[in-house]
Design a protein around this motif. Structure first.
Motif, PDB file in Angstrom:
ATOM      1  N   ALA A 237       0.837  -1.204   0.000  1.00 55.22           N
ATOM      2  CA  ALA A 237       0.000   0.000   0.000  1.00 55.22           C
ATOM      3  C   ALA A 237       0.872   1.254   0.000  1.00 55.22           C
ATOM      4  N   ARG A 238       1.963   1.218   0.749  1.00 51.64           N
ATOM      5  CA  ARG A 238       2.864   2.373   0.770  1.00 51.64           C
ATOM      6  C   ARG A 238       3.539   2.545  -0.586  1.00 51.64           C
ATOM      7  N   ARG A 239       3.930   1.430  -1.226  1.00 52.20           N
ATOM      8  CA  ARG A 239       4.537   1.521  -2.563  1.00 52.20           C
ATOM      9  C   ARG A 239       3.563   2.196  -3.530  1.00 52.20           C
ATOM     10  N   THR A 240       2.300   1.784  -3.480  1.00 48.43           N
ATOM     11  CA  THR A 240       1.291   2.396  -4.355  1.00 48.43           C
ATOM     12  C   THR A 240       1.140   3.878  -4.044  1.00 48.43           C
ATOM     13  N   ALA A 241       1.118   4.236  -2.756  1.00 41.99           N
ATOM     14  CA  ALA A 241       1.016   5.647  -2.368  1.00 41.99           C
ATOM     15  C   ALA A 241       2.232   6.431  -2.858  1.00 41.99           C
ATOM     16  N   LEU A 242       3.405   5.833  -2.788  1.00 38.21           N
ATOM     17  CA  LEU A 242       4.614   6.494  -3.290  1.00 38.21           C
ATOM     18  C   LEU A 242       4.540   6.674  -4.807  1.00 38.21           C
ATOM     19  N   LEU A 243       4.064   5.672  -5.497  1.00 34.13           N
ATOM     20  CA  LEU A 243       3.942   5.778  -6.957  1.00 34.13           C
ATOM     21  C   LEU A 243       2.904   6.826  -7.346  1.00 34.13           C
ATOM     22  N   ASP A 244       1.793   6.880  -6.613  1.00 34.73           N
ATOM     23  CA  ASP A 244       0.793   7.916  -6.889  1.00 34.73           C
ATOM     24  C   ASP A 244       1.372   9.303  -6.629  1.00 34.73           C
ATOM     25  N   ALA A 245       2.158   9.431  -5.575  1.00 30.25           N
ATOM     26  CA  ALA A 245       2.820  10.710  -5.289  1.00 30.25           C
ATOM     27  C   ALA A 245       3.823  11.035  -6.392  1.00 30.25           C
ATOM     28  N   ALA A 246       4.541  10.029  -6.872  1.00 27.44           N
ATOM     29  CA  ALA A 246       5.514  10.246  -7.949  1.00 27.44           C
ATOM     30  C   ALA A 246       4.821  10.728  -9.224  1.00 27.44           C
ATOM     31  N   ILE A 247       3.654  10.177  -9.513  1.00 25.52           N
ATOM     32  CA  ILE A 247       2.890  10.620 -10.684  1.00 25.52           C
ATOM     33  C   ILE A 247       2.523  12.093 -10.547  1.00 25.52           C
TER      34      ILE A 247
ATOM     35  N   LEU B  31       9.676  13.115  -3.702  1.00 29.53           N
ATOM     36  CA  LEU B  31       8.703  12.025  -3.606  1.00 29.53           C
ATOM     37  C   LEU B  31       8.311  11.776  -2.149  1.00 29.53           C
ATOM     38  N   ASP B  32       9.300  11.719  -1.257  1.00 30.23           N
ATOM     39  CA  ASP B  32       9.005  11.554   0.172  1.00 30.23           C
ATOM     40  C   ASP B  32       8.114  12.677   0.668  1.00 30.23           C
ATOM     41  N   LYS B  33       8.431  13.893   0.270  1.00 29.33           N
ATOM     42  CA  LYS B  33       7.652  15.052   0.725  1.00 29.33           C
ATOM     43  C   LYS B  33       6.214  14.979   0.205  1.00 29.33           C
ATOM     44  N   GLU B  34       6.054  14.688  -1.072  1.00 31.15           N
ATOM     45  CA  GLU B  34       4.709  14.613  -1.675  1.00 31.15           C
ATOM     46  C   GLU B  34       3.872  13.515  -1.022  1.00 31.15           C
TER      47      GLU B  34
ATOM     48  N   GLY C  97       4.245  12.440   1.967  1.00 31.65           N
ATOM     49  CA  GLY C  97       4.089  12.680   3.401  1.00 31.65           C
ATOM     50  C   GLY C  97       4.694  11.567   4.250  1.00 31.65           C
ATOM     51  N   VAL C  98       5.823  11.031   3.780  1.00 26.33           N
ATOM     52  CA  VAL C  98       6.498   9.960   4.510  1.00 26.33           C
ATOM     53  C   VAL C  98       7.849  10.469   5.007  1.00 26.33           C
ATOM     54  N   PRO C  99       8.447   9.781   5.970  1.00 28.66           N
ATOM     55  CA  PRO C  99       9.750  10.213   6.488  1.00 28.66           C
ATOM     56  C   PRO C  99      10.814  10.250   5.383  1.00 28.66           C
ATOM     57  N   PRO C 100      11.741  11.190   5.475  1.00 30.34           N
ATOM     58  CA  PRO C 100      12.835  11.248   4.483  1.00 30.34           C
ATOM     59  C   PRO C 100      13.556   9.904   4.382  1.00 30.34           C
ATOM     60  N   GLY C 101      13.860   9.504   3.174  1.00 27.64           N
ATOM     61  CA  GLY C 101      14.549   8.247   2.936  1.00 27.64           C
ATOM     62  C   GLY C 101      13.624   7.075   2.656  1.00 27.64           C
ATOM     63  N   THR C 102      12.342   7.263   2.835  1.00 29.56           N
ATOM     64  CA  THR C 102      11.398   6.153   2.618  1.00 29.56           C
ATOM     65  C   THR C 102      11.411   5.681   1.168  1.00 29.56           C
ATOM     66  N   ALA C 103      11.358   6.605   0.237  1.00 25.39           N
ATOM     67  CA  ALA C 103      11.302   6.217  -1.180  1.00 25.39           C
ATOM     68  C   ALA C 103      12.515   5.397  -1.585  1.00 25.39           C
ATOM     69  N   SER C 104      13.679   5.720  -1.029  1.00 25.17           N
ATOM     70  CA  SER C 104      14.887   4.973  -1.404  1.00 25.17           C
ATOM     71  C   SER C 104      14.823   3.519  -0.928  1.00 25.17           C
TER      72      SER C 104
END
Length: 194
Positions: free
Chosen positions: A6-16, A32-35, A37-44
């Motif tokens: 679910a977080r991966r999908t949320a990250l991808l939606d934020a990336a879009i 991407l992390d900022k968009e 709303g996740v802690p810095p470094g999450t997307a990596s």
């Protein structure tokens, strides 16, 4: 590290959203992390490198742009004729308007692919697969016309979608529904009883 789908999908939606709004250069893991709303470094933790992120964005845009199966089934109850074809094309335009970000992201991915040969191969494969499925679906649904007809409708609608996304007032004076009707009337063969 365990990953949450679910977080991966949320990250991808934020990336879009970032890609649509800021373009390819604005799409950083930090943005991407900022968009999202996740802690810095999450997307990596979810995307090993930029190329992987872009490939997954491509997959996610296809998921988001796929028509709702129940709505499509309801539409397909109509006779497979020119009118149904025009309805399907109008629904495509409506879906683009409802999810502008996915379409803009797809345009950005196309531009990015001109600079990344490895991405061009992925993009060509993904778009080619989708195009072939759409052509096969057109033919299998018994819609009028042949393979070339389906390709011509694709090309006509692609131009309309790009103009609607980039210069939305350009075609407004001509009326998009009228243009879709004309595209269908001039591209599809006349009905057998004509």
């Amino acid at each position: 590290m365990r990953q949450n789908p679910a977080r991966r999908t949320a990250l991808l939606d934020a990336a879009i959203e970032v890609l649509a709004r800021e373009g390819s250069r604005g799409l950083t893991l930090r943005a991407l992390d900022k968009e999202a709303g996740v802690p810095p470094g999450t997307a990596s933790n979810y995307f090993a490198h930029r190329g992987e992120l872009l490939r997954q964005i491509l997959d996610r845009t296809h998921e988001r742009l796929t028509p709702d199966p129940d709505a499509l089934a309801a539409t397909m109850r109509a006779p497979a004729d020119r009118e149904l074809t025009a309805t399907l094309l109008a629904q495509l335009l409506d879906r683009m308007r409802a999810d502008r970000s996915s379409h803009l992201a797809m345009l950005e991915l196309r531009l990015e692919a001109t600079r990344r040969p490895e991405m061009l191969a992925d993009l060509t494969h993904a778009f080619g697969t989708t195009l072939e499925r759409n052509v096969a679906w057109h033919l299998d649904a018994g819609l009028p016309g042949d393979r070339t007809t389906a390709l011509l409708l694709y090309l006509g609608m692609l131009g309309m979608l790009v103009d609607e996304l980039t210069v939305p007032d350009l075609l407004a004076p001509y009326g998009q529904s009228e243009l879709i009707d004309a595209l269908v009337a001039r591209t599809l063969p006349p009905p057998d009883d004509a």
